[in-house]
Design an enzyme around this catalytic site. Structure first.
Site, mmCIF file in Angstrom:
data_model
loop_
_atom_site.group_PDB
_atom_site.id
_atom_site.type_symbol
_atom_site.label_atom_id
_atom_site.label_comp_id
_atom_site.label_asym_id
_atom_site.label_seq_id
_atom_site.Cartn_x
_atom_site.Cartn_y
_atom_site.Cartn_z
ATOM 1 N N ARG A 39 29.085 42.526 46.680
ATOM 2 C CA ARG A 39 29.780 41.011 46.192
ATOM 3 C C ARG A 39 30.909 41.047 46.277
ATOM 4 O O ARG A 39 31.447 39.755 46.376
ATOM 5 C CB ARG A 39 29.252 41.095 44.484
ATOM 6 C CG ARG A 39 27.737 40.833 44.304
ATOM 7 C CD ARG A 39 27.517 40.780 42.902
ATOM 8 N NE ARG A 39 25.870 40.289 42.749
ATOM 9 C CZ ARG A 39 25.501 39.947 41.795
ATOM 10 N NH1 ARG A 39 26.373 39.813 40.567
ATOM 11 N NH2 ARG A 39 24.214 39.953 41.490
ATOM 12 N N ASP A 148 30.943 29.815 29.558
ATOM 13 C CA ASP A 148 30.636 31.039 30.377
ATOM 14 C C ASP A 148 32.125 31.434 30.809
ATOM 15 O O ASP A 148 32.893 30.727 30.807
ATOM 16 C CB ASP A 148 29.669 30.480 31.428
ATOM 17 C CG ASP A 148 29.054 31.711 31.923
ATOM 18 O OD1 ASP A 148 27.823 31.930 31.554
ATOM 19 O OD2 ASP A 148 29.388 32.522 32.681
#
Length: 278
Positions: A39, A148
């Site tokens: 990632r 978030d």
């Protein structure tokens, strides 16, 4: 820098694990090494870096690297969610929490916080449920705050555009009222109707920050399927901060794979994953 996949050493992986834990409380297991390695490839490319060691030094030891922390967390955070996920929670709202609030005749809107909203499916589900209750109770008002830690998922949430395959959990009657279909036959998408999108205010919040920059006195707080990424100590710290934003008698919803048993908290359990602040 070549196009080949760069490998992360055990030392640099441990450095990143510790740094991520300190930054946002996410407790990455040793089995996540390959995931972190894959990632973060794009972040190394973005900075033209040829090693994870250089990247670690940049993020952890330089003033310029402070801005990279958000991208680091965006890269490793897991954001799996669905519309009407764990539907029992929304049924509880509809059948018990909202009628109870209406009976109190409080001179303010019902306030709900989706504290780990990911790409927006949860707060938009809440908006559908609350809007339906409003349609049957014209004096009812509501507000939704959604937050978030990931700026990437918040950008998607604000747009409110989703693959058509993701809406299977939404009842057909609600699809007709609150979703707009694209005309693209090859890649069909839906968009949350503007009126419903306007009901949700999005902001970035790190739940492990010492102070949560959000208003108090929520009637319901959803914190589902995020506690599992924290260790037990961090879980309890986060839940205590969430409860401090919840009014007495307000409701806390957690995920079905999560537990707050054995924590000394001012709550009583109403359902397996529904708690009321007392």
């Amino acid at each position: 820098m070549s196009d080949s996949i760069l490998k992360i050493s055990e030392r640099d992986f441990e450095r990143l694990r510790g740094f991520i834990y300190q930054a946002c409380g996410i407790n990455l297991s040793k089995q996540k090494k390959v995931l972190v390695e894959s990632r973060l490839q794009k972040r190394l490319v973005a900075h033209a870096m040829s090693s994870f060691s250089t990247y670690c030094d940049y993020v952890m030891n330089s003033m310029e690297g402070q801005a990279e922390i958000v991208h680091l967390i965006d890269s490793v955070a897991t954001n799996k969610t669905d519309f009407f996920r764990e539907p029992g929670h929304f049924e509880f709202l509809e059948r018990e929490a909202l009628p109870s609030f209406s009976r109190l005749r409080m001179p303010r809107p019902f306030k709900v916080w989706s504290s780990a909203c990911s790409t927006g499916e949860e707060p938009y589900t809440l908006a559908m449920v609350l809007e339906e209750f409003y349609n049957s109770n014209p004096s009812f008002e509501y507000r939704i705050v959604a937050s978030d830690i990931s700026t990437k998922v918040l950008e998607k949430a604000v747009k409110g555009v989703y693959d058509e395959r993701t809406i299977t959990g939404i009842p057909m009657s609600l699809r007709k009222r609150y979703l707009l279909r694209s005309k693209n036959q090859e890649n069909p998408t839906i968009r949350i109707a503007p009126g419903l999108r306007s009901k949700v205010a999005f902001k970035r919040i790190n739940l492990t920050d010492s102070v949560l920059e959000v208003e108090p006195d929520f009637d319901a707080v959803f914190c589902r399927n995020v506690l599992i990424y924290f260790d037990r100590q961090t879980q309890e710290q986060v839940v205590r901060k969430l409860l401090s934003k919840l009014r007495l008698g307000g409701y806390l919803f957690i995920g079905h794979s999560e537990s707050i048993y054995h924590m000394q908290l001012p709550v009583k359990q109403l359902r397996p994953t529904v708690f009321q602040r007392v």
